[in-house]
Motif scaffolding. Structure first.
Motif, PDB file in Angstrom:
ATOM      1  N   UNK A  30       0.829  -1.205   0.000  1.00 35.40           N
ATOM      2  CA  UNK A  30       0.000   0.000   0.000  1.00 35.40           C
ATOM      3  C   UNK A  30       0.866   1.258   0.000  1.00 35.40           C
ATOM      4  N   UNK A  31       1.907   1.246   0.809  1.00 37.99           N
ATOM      5  CA  UNK A  31       2.790   2.414   0.906  1.00 37.99           C
ATOM      6  C   UNK A  31       3.454   2.705  -0.442  1.00 37.99           C
ATOM      7  N   UNK A  32       3.926   1.661  -1.115  1.00 42.66           N
ATOM      8  CA  UNK A  32       4.591   1.861  -2.404  1.00 42.66           C
ATOM      9  C   UNK A  32       3.624   2.354  -3.470  1.00 42.66           C
ATOM     10  N   UNK A  33       2.408   1.815  -3.467  1.00 42.56           N
ATOM     11  CA  UNK A  33       1.407   2.273  -4.437  1.00 42.56           C
ATOM     12  C   UNK A  33       1.099   3.749  -4.221  1.00 42.56           C
TER      13      UNK A  33
ATOM     14  N   UNK B 278      -2.053   9.865   5.941  1.00 41.03           N
ATOM     15  CA  UNK B 278      -3.037   9.555   6.981  1.00 41.03           C
ATOM     16  C   UNK B 278      -4.234   8.819   6.385  1.00 41.03           C
ATOM     17  N   UNK B 279      -4.665   9.267   5.191  1.00 38.15           N
ATOM     18  CA  UNK B 279      -5.760   8.580   4.511  1.00 38.15           C
ATOM     19  C   UNK B 279      -5.372   7.139   4.184  1.00 38.15           C
ATOM     20  N   UNK B 280      -4.136   6.968   3.724  1.00 37.90           N
ATOM     21  CA  UNK B 280      -3.670   5.632   3.358  1.00 37.90           C
ATOM     22  C   UNK B 280      -3.625   4.734   4.594  1.00 37.90           C
ATOM     23  N   UNK B 281      -3.190   5.292   5.724  1.00 34.06           N
ATOM     24  CA  UNK B 281      -3.202   4.526   6.977  1.00 34.06           C
ATOM     25  C   UNK B 281      -4.611   4.034   7.281  1.00 34.06           C
ATOM     26  N   UNK B 282      -5.569   4.949   7.172  1.00 37.72           N
ATOM     27  CA  UNK B 282      -6.951   4.598   7.474  1.00 37.72           C
ATOM     28  C   UNK B 282      -7.471   3.524   6.533  1.00 37.72           C
ATOM     29  N   UNK B 283      -7.160   3.678   5.259  1.00 44.61           N
ATOM     30  CA  UNK B 283      -7.647   2.731   4.262  1.00 44.61           C
ATOM     31  C   UNK B 283      -7.113   1.336   4.546  1.00 44.61           C
ATOM     32  N   UNK B 284      -5.829   1.253   4.866  1.00 48.45           N
ATOM     33  CA  UNK B 284      -5.257  -0.056   5.142  1.00 48.45           C
ATOM     34  C   UNK B 284      -5.851  -0.636   6.419  1.00 48.45           C
ATOM     35  N   UNK B 285      -6.055   0.195   7.418  1.00 43.06           N
ATOM     36  CA  UNK B 285      -6.615  -0.320   8.664  1.00 43.06           C
ATOM     37  C   UNK B 285      -8.033  -0.844   8.463  1.00 43.06           C
ATOM     38  N   UNK B 286      -8.788  -0.203   7.576  1.00 45.42           N
ATOM     39  CA  UNK B 286     -10.154  -0.648   7.302  1.00 45.42           C
ATOM     40  C   UNK B 286     -10.199  -2.097   6.830  1.00 45.42           C
ATOM     41  N   UNK B 287      -9.192  -2.500   6.064  1.00 44.33           N
ATOM     42  CA  UNK B 287      -9.213  -3.848   5.506  1.00 44.33           C
ATOM     43  C   UNK B 287      -8.227  -4.770   6.210  1.00 44.33           C
TER      44      UNK B 287
END
Length: 245
Positions: free
Chosen positions: A55-58, A103-112
């Protein structure tokens, strides 16, 4: 290691917000195919799981001007994301500030995020990500969708994305343990295309299911009459059979 600790500390801050997201068990089939493609785009190391590193690389790759924020047009500039929709962008934009940052990416990954670890397989991905996408196409059971895809990938011996009649018949020969040319009620469980379907022919309790019976299923799935099954044709046909049983 410190950056990993920071990441999961940030994720834990949003526990309450993420707890409201309930994974789906069904979603529109066109939506599932779209999300399936996005899963494989994000699975950068091809290990059949999406991890934080992926996710971080994308997200970093999409930030063309390196300002820590990326916009929808930057997302479309990524060759792997050029079929992305505004809905896909909105999946990342989860904190309501109109832009996507880490921060958005953190949230998105945590959701799934899987409850049992820090990676997400395709079933978890589809169940969670489909909550953020509109249902396009006929509803399909997500478990059946995933099982059908797995069966296809194993049966596709040469990994060319198409299932030939030879590969399909090979599954029949493998399942026919007593080599009598028929599949009895025990052997039908070993026939991969219908492994999760159950009894699929009327004669299974008497003579057993013949090669003609299973070829009829192949022909039914081959909607473009090409003589081979694409993964989409396979999942739509056999996934629906699984859902119906």
């Amino acid at each position: 290691m410190l950056w990993r600790i920071f990441i999961f500390t940030v994720c834990s801050m949003f526990l309450t917000a993420s707890a409201d997201v309930k994974p789906k068990t069904k979603a529109g089939i066109d939506t599932l195919f779209h999300l399936r493609r996005m899963f494989y785009v994000e699975d950068l190391d091809d290990d059949l799981c999406v991890e934080w590193d992926d996710i971080y690389q994308v997200a970093s790759r999409a930030d063309i001007n390196n300002d820590g924020i990326y916009e929808f047009n930057e997302m479309l500039a990524d060759p792997d994301m050029n079929e992305a929709s505004r809905d896909d962008f909105n999946v990342f934009e989860v904190n309501g500030d109109g832009k996507v940052d880490m921060d958005d990416v953190h949230l998105k990954f945590y959701d799934i995020l899987s409850a049992s670890g820090n990676d997400v397989d395709i079933k978890e991905y589809l169940r969670f990500m489909s909550t953020r996408e509109p249902d396009r196409g006929e509803l399909m059971d997500i478990k059946s969708f995933v099982n059908a895809e797995k069966n296809f990938l194993v049966s596709d011996q040469n990994d060319n994305g198409l299932l030939s009649p030879y590969e399909y018949k090979a599954e029949f020969r493998f399942a026919d343990a007593d080599h009598d040319g028929f599949l009895n009620s025990n052997e039908t469980d070993a026939f991969r295309p219908t492994r999760h379907v159950g009894q699929f022919c009327d004669d299974v309790a008497t003579t057993g299911c013949s090669l003609n019976d299973v070829e009829a299923l192949f022909d039914g799935a081959d909607t473009d009459n090409s003589g081979k099954l694409s993964v989409e044709e396979y999942i739509i046909y056999f996934g629906k059979l699984m859902t119906a049983t």
